[in-house]
Design an enzyme around this catalytic site. Structure first.
Site, short mmCIF file in Angstrom:
data_model
loop_
_atom_site.label_atom_id
_atom_site.label_comp_id
_atom_site.label_asym_id
_atom_site.label_seq_id
_atom_site.Cartn_x
_atom_site.Cartn_y
_atom_site.Cartn_z
N HIS A 1 -7.48 -22.85 39.45
CA HIS A 1 -7.84 -23.89 40.41
C HIS A 1 -9.29 -23.67 40.86
O HIS A 1 -9.67 -22.54 41.19
CB HIS A 1 -6.88 -23.84 41.61
CG HIS A 1 -7.18 -24.92 42.59
ND1 HIS A 1 -6.77 -26.23 42.41
CD2 HIS A 1 -7.89 -24.90 43.75
CE1 HIS A 1 -7.20 -26.96 43.41
NE2 HIS A 1 -7.88 -26.18 44.25
N MET B 1 -2.07 -32.09 34.90
CA MET B 1 -2.07 -32.90 36.11
C MET B 1 -0.67 -33.38 36.49
O MET B 1 -0.47 -34.53 36.87
CB MET B 1 -3.02 -34.11 35.93
CG MET B 1 -4.44 -33.72 35.58
SD MET B 1 -5.16 -32.53 36.74
CE MET B 1 -5.47 -33.61 38.12
N LEU C 1 4.98 -29.16 38.79
CA LEU C 1 6.22 -28.59 38.24
C LEU C 1 7.24 -28.42 39.36
O LEU C 1 6.90 -27.97 40.46
CB LEU C 1 5.93 -27.25 37.57
CG LEU C 1 4.94 -27.33 36.40
CD1 LEU C 1 4.59 -25.94 35.90
CD2 LEU C 1 5.50 -28.18 35.26
N ASN D 1 -1.81 -20.81 36.84
CA ASN D 1 -2.71 -21.95 36.98
C ASN D 1 -4.11 -21.46 37.34
O ASN D 1 -4.27 -20.40 37.93
CB ASN D 1 -2.19 -22.87 38.10
CG ASN D 1 -3.01 -24.14 38.24
OD1 ASN D 1 -3.43 -24.74 37.24
ND2 ASN D 1 -3.25 -24.56 39.48
N ASN E 1 -10.82 -25.16 29.32
CA ASN E 1 -10.21 -23.84 29.56
C ASN E 1 -9.36 -23.41 28.37
O ASN E 1 -9.34 -22.23 28.01
CB ASN E 1 -9.39 -23.84 30.85
CG ASN E 1 -10.27 -23.65 32.07
OD1 ASN E 1 -10.78 -22.56 32.31
ND2 ASN E 1 -10.49 -24.73 32.83
C1 GRF Z 1 -10.44 -27.26 35.67
O1 GRF Z 1 -11.48 -27.46 36.60
C2 GRF Z 1 -9.31 -26.48 36.27
O2 GRF Z 1 -9.71 -25.55 37.22
C3 GRF Z 1 -8.49 -27.56 36.93
O3 GRF Z 1 -8.55 -28.65 36.05
C4 GRF Z 1 -9.76 -28.57 35.29
C5 GRF Z 1 -9.36 -28.62 33.85
O4 GRF Z 1 -10.48 -28.64 33.00
N1 GRF Z 1 -7.14 -27.12 37.20
P1 GRF Z 1 -10.30 -28.46 31.44
O5 GRF Z 1 -9.30 -29.52 30.97
O6 GRF Z 1 -9.79 -27.08 31.19
O7 GRF Z 1 -11.67 -28.70 30.87
#
Ligand code: GRF
Length: 192
Positions: free
Chosen positions: A108, A90, A93, A106, A15
């Site tokens: 999700h 991960m 907060l 965030n 992301n």
């Molecule tokens: C993604 O699936 C996001 O939705 C979740 O954690 C994952 C992170 O993936 N919160 P990346 O590190 O961005 O590849």
């Protein structure tokens, strides 16, 4: 107006990469001031460096949750930031963080409030949903909770594998996150 972002990431960083690509393509009017990771040597940090973005490791090992969060906040104080963007971060907060930085966003991988938690793709897949989706939301003190900015659905096909299901969802994540951030950029800076 260009918005200033700090991105917190713990892992793969896909992301983060999508956000940096959108900025590079001028689809997103933002600047990433810093990427912070709590895990040493993650791909997210390497992606940040490859885009000439400041990459900072603040490891949580050996620290209490509180101590680690204080260090992250201390680092963030070095930058002028509009939004803190979680991209696979991960760590939960606490209210002390959210008081100082209320604009935390965030992504999700489910249609919240369905399937909160760390295994949302697996949980949705195993529940045999017909449709799942992605949620981008402001963060509050509850896990995977807070005002929703956008949701986009994607299907679970009858003969799907978990891998195919995840990769369909991830493609949505990579489109949706930059798009939502751009909608915030259009409103202009908010400066935390
Ligand atoms: C993604 O699936 C996001 O939705 C979740 O954690 C994952 C992170 O993936 N919160 P990346 O590190 O961005 O590849």
């Amino acid at each position: 107006m260009t918005i200033q972002l700090a991105i917190l990431a713990s892992g793969r960083g896909s992301n983060l990469q999508a956000i940096l690509q959108a900025i590079g393509n001028r689809d997103l009017d933002a600047k990433v001031q810093v990427v912070i990771s709590n895990v040493p040597g993650t791909r997210a940090l390497a992606i940040a460096k490859s885009h000439q973005v400041t990459a900072v490791e603040i490891l949580h090992r050996g620290l209490s949750h509180h101590e680690h969060e204080i260090l992250v906040m201390r680092e963030l104080r070095n930058y002028c930031i509009d939004y803190v963007v979680l991209a696979g971060y991960m760590r939960i907060l606490t209210s002390q963080f959210l008081k100082s930085y209320p604009n935390v966003i965030n992504i999700h991988p489910s249609l919240l409030p369905a399937f909160p938690g760390a295994n949302a793709y697996e949980d949705a897949f195993n529940a045999d949903v017909i449709t799942s989706g992605i949620t981008v939301h402001f963060v509050d003190e509850q896990v995977d909770h807070g005002p929703i900015l956008a949701q986009e659905e994607f299907p679970r096909l009858p003969d799907d594998t978990i891998e195919a299901f995840k990769s369909r969802g991830l493609a949505v994540e990579h489109r949706l996150y930059p798009r939502v951030l751009q909608s915030l950029a259009k409103k202009g800076p908010v400066k935390l």
